[in-house]
Design a protein around this motif. Structure first.
Motif, mmCIF file in Angstrom:
data_model
loop_
_atom_site.group_PDB
_atom_site.id
_atom_site.type_symbol
_atom_site.label_atom_id
_atom_site.label_comp_id
_atom_site.label_asym_id
_atom_site.label_seq_id
_atom_site.Cartn_x
_atom_site.Cartn_y
_atom_site.Cartn_z
ATOM 1 N N THR A 169 72.603 -7.530 59.237
ATOM 2 C CA THR A 169 73.884 -7.970 59.781
ATOM 3 C C THR A 169 73.836 -9.476 59.980
ATOM 4 O OG1 THR A 169 74.027 -5.872 60.995
ATOM 5 C CG2 THR A 169 75.612 -7.596 61.575
ATOM 6 N N ARG A 225 68.842 -2.489 57.863
ATOM 7 C CA ARG A 225 70.239 -2.867 58.043
ATOM 8 C C ARG A 225 70.290 -4.373 58.326
ATOM 9 N NH1 ARG A 225 70.966 0.078 61.925
ATOM 10 N NH2 ARG A 225 70.894 -1.429 63.640
ATOM 11 N N TRP A 277 80.125 -6.636 51.037
ATOM 12 C CA TRP A 277 79.504 -6.279 52.310
ATOM 13 C C TRP A 277 80.572 -5.747 53.275
ATOM 14 C CZ3 TRP A 277 74.913 -9.515 54.370
ATOM 15 C CH2 TRP A 277 74.151 -10.041 53.313
ATOM 16 N N TYR A 330 81.410 -10.700 61.261
ATOM 17 C CA TYR A 330 80.172 -9.983 60.947
ATOM 18 C C TYR A 330 80.204 -9.465 59.516
ATOM 19 C CZ TYR A 330 79.332 -10.119 65.951
ATOM 20 O OH TYR A 330 79.127 -10.556 67.243
ATOM 21 N N TYR A 331 79.116 -9.729 58.809
ATOM 22 C CA TYR A 331 78.863 -9.157 57.491
ATOM 23 C C TYR A 331 77.687 -8.188 57.634
ATOM 24 C CZ TYR A 331 81.356 -13.161 55.316
ATOM 25 O OH TYR A 331 82.272 -14.101 54.928
ATOM 26 N N GLN A 332 77.742 -7.088 56.871
ATOM 27 C CA GLN A 332 76.639 -6.124 56.985
ATOM 28 C C GLN A 332 76.433 -5.376 55.671
ATOM 29 O OE1 GLN A 332 76.742 -2.200 59.248
ATOM 30 N NE2 GLN A 332 75.749 -3.515 60.770
ATOM 31 N N TRP A 362 75.828 -5.243 65.710
ATOM 32 C CA TRP A 362 74.740 -5.208 64.738
ATOM 33 C C TRP A 362 73.784 -4.028 64.949
ATOM 34 C CZ3 TRP A 362 75.664 -8.979 68.359
ATOM 35 C CH2 TRP A 362 74.808 -9.009 69.457
ATOM 36 N N LEU A 394 78.765 -1.173 61.054
ATOM 37 C CA LEU A 394 80.001 -1.794 61.513
ATOM 38 C C LEU A 394 81.154 -0.788 61.427
ATOM 39 C CD1 LEU A 394 80.085 -5.412 59.985
ATOM 40 C CD2 LEU A 394 79.797 -4.777 62.391
#
Length: 598
Positions: A128, A126, A19, A65-67, A32, A36
């Protein structure tokens, strides 16, 4: 909360992989709402701390943050659509496109977020996830955040393992029918050759419940209907330590002649009981041999890894171990599923470690302020602790491998306020599950003379380090201390006693002909002394060495590359003590309670 499974009425998509990743100080406000702006990517599942070479990321305090993008399968129209996080350590906020859709606090238990009214079948969105590893006096485990002279935040915590953070377990997109089974509770028993499976099913929507129980060959052995009932199993095969046998309970929801939902639950028919100073499984005395463990491997941190899962269980079998404690937090559900299938006994523990200001005071045990106070473990902490107990028992109540709940590790049970803090938590745990015994792991400062809460519990679990933190290098004196300590608990309680931690740090490859701490010989001699004392007490029901394998800790100068009390190295190479344990534990088979034939 039911674990997502692929069934005739349910589907799931695994979202593990790589990610996009960023820490909050390197992205703008509301990151978000767009892709990112980061060159970094992070593996899921894994803790993020050791993935990168950047110290600012490893020691980050705050949100990360993961996305990634996610596409909903086209065939999920007219289904409930949910996101499942097996864990997010220690808090999470989840965003779909620009909107916050859910939050969760607690780093080792799963949570679902219902997206049915947010997204549609066939749609791409998306995703996040903001994750915080921050610990305060209102979290479990507790901690505090300090600000240094240079303005940087620093996480301080009061437990001796590294505070790994991130998405350390799997993430799923899964579907459920609009009318569905929401929970299943199973309690088993037996009388002679006839087994019993009490079941309770909770549903949402319309439909009638029907259940059937199949044996390991898939043959239906019992059927029932209605949201609760009892199934009888003729010529039952019991689930036993070292000899696991699992039935499958299929729970169906019928509406207008059709099956609208179906969910399977693995069932091991067995009983657990404390009687006098004995711990009984299936009415037979059981003696625990095994370890305190950690979910800890190089690079992954606390990230779940199936290869390590399989190999660790192979090493448990090799050593002759029959059990482990999930120190000091609930482990991944896959671990308990594996234990169910392979007959390994589990003491299941909450993440309540560090509830002890005496540890901050050092070996004097003198706290800087009372543990059970609004300064540290107050009402908010207790509420968080209660929620952890709810989520642990709700998740793991049906696992036959789980034979006891441990609701805290090394709390300040010797301090004023401990009884008032723990009484409602014990009552909650017994209300949620009246079938399993309760315990907590005793810190060194809590003695048979000053402990205030042991009467609330069923089993005395002792963490003791005579010969290491007390009288290091002097095993003769340590043996006298240990003998007197155990005798005191025997006289005070009359309850079963297990040594839930005992061990000595050992640097592999360091040797000496003398009792020299840190050598492989000293670790083996240390364990031999403890075992000699254990064998003098019929009230003793088990030994779980600290630790299974070396693991990462904080940057304290008393640790060199982490805690070295493992009998295996962090990469699972045996030290001399592992061979000594193998000889003892395999030699106990047929002699200690709980072995075959007894």
């Amino acid at each position: 909360m039911l674990k997502p499974r692929s069934t005739p009425t349910r589907e799931l998509v695994n979202l593990d992989g790589v990610w996009r990743f960023a820490i909050d100080s390197r992205v703008g406000d509301r990151p978000w709402t767009a892709l990112l702006d980061t060159p970094l990517e992070a593996a899921v599942p894994a803790s993020y701390n050791d993935l990168f070479v950047d110290a600012e990321i490893r020691d980050h305090v705050g949100w990360v943050y993961y996305q990634r993008s996610v596409r909903v399968p086209r065939g999920w129209a007219n289904e409930r659509i949910l996101l499942r996080f097996d864990a997010a350590t220690h808090a999470a906020k989840v965003y779909v496109n620009d909107d916050l859709v859910g939050e969760h606090i607690g780093g080792y238990t799963p949570f679902d977020i219902d997206l049915t009214d947010t997204i549609s079948a066939g749609e791409e969105f998306r995703l996040t996830v903001a994750v915080s590893g921050d610990l305060t006096n209102e979290t479990i485990p507790p901690g505090k955040i300090e600000v240094g002279m240079d303005g940087r935040k620093k996480q301080v915590y009061f437990h001796d393992f590294y505070n790994y953070a991130g998405l350390a377990r799997s993430v799923w997109l899964h579907s459920e029918p609009l009318s569905r089974v929401t929970d299943v509770t199973v309690v088993t028993g037996f009388e002679g050759a006839t087994g019993s499976v009490d079941y309770r099913v909770e549903t949402d929507g319309t439909g009638e419940v029907a259940v059937r129980l199949s044996d390991a060959a898939g043959v239906v052995v019992a059927q029932g209907s209605g949201p609760r009932g009892t199934l009888e199993v003729a010529d039952v095969t019991l689930w036993k330590p070292g000899a696991a046998y699992l039935y499958e309970l299929t729970v169906e929801l019928h509406d207008a002649g059709s099956v609208v939902d179906s969910y399977p639950v693995a069932v091991g028919v067995r009983t657990v009981e404390v009687r006098g100073h004995e711990f009984l499984i299936n009415g037979q005395p059981f003696y625990f041999t095994g370890f305190g463990k950690h979910e800890d491997t190089a690079v992954r941190g606390k990230g779940h890894d199936n290869a390590f899962l399989v190999h660790d269980f192979q090493l448990l079998e090799w050593a002759g171990a029959n059990s482990f404690r999930t120190s000091h937090y609930p482990y991944a559900e896959e671990v308990l599923d594996f234990a169910d299938r392979h007959g390994i006994v589990v003491i299941d523990e909450t993440a309540a470690v560090g509830l002890n200001m005496g540890v901050v005071g050092g070996m004097s045990g003198t706290p800087p302020f009372p543990t059970f106070s609004e300064q540290y473990a107050g009402a908010a902490t207790q509420a968080a602790h209660a929620q952890h107990i709810r989520e642990l028992i709700t998740r793991d109540k049906n696992h036959p491998s789980v034979v006891m709940w441990c609701i805290a590790n090394e709390p300040a049970s010797n301090e004023e306020g401990a009884l008032e803090y723990f009484t409602p938590l014990v009552e909650l745990a017994r209300e949620l599950d009246p079938t399993r015994p309760l315990t907590y792991a005793l810190v060194m400062f809590a003695t048979f003379q000053n402990d205030k809460i042991v009467d609330l519990f069923d089993v005395v679990s002792m963490n003791r380090y005579y010969g290491w933190y007390i009288t290091p290098g002097d095993l003769t004196t340590a043996e006298q201390y240990l003998q007197g300590d155990i005798q005191g608990w025997v006289d005070r309680t009359g309850k079963p006693i297990i040594m839930s931690e005992y061990g000595a740090d050992t640097q592999p490859g360091v040797h000496s002909v003398w009792d020299q701490p840190w050598t492989e010989e000293y670790q083996a001699s240390f364990l031999e002394m403890y075992h000699r004392v254990f064998d003098r007490f019929p009230q003793f029901v088990g030994e779980q060495v600290w630790n299974f394998a070396d693991f990462a800790t904080s940057n304290g100068i008393h640790r060199v590359e982490g805690n070295k009390k493992g009998v295996f190295t962090r990469d699972r190479k045996p030290k001399a003590a592992a061979w000594a344990l193998r000889k003892r534990w395999r030699g106990l088979e047929g002699r200690k309670p709980g072995s075959d034939g007894e």
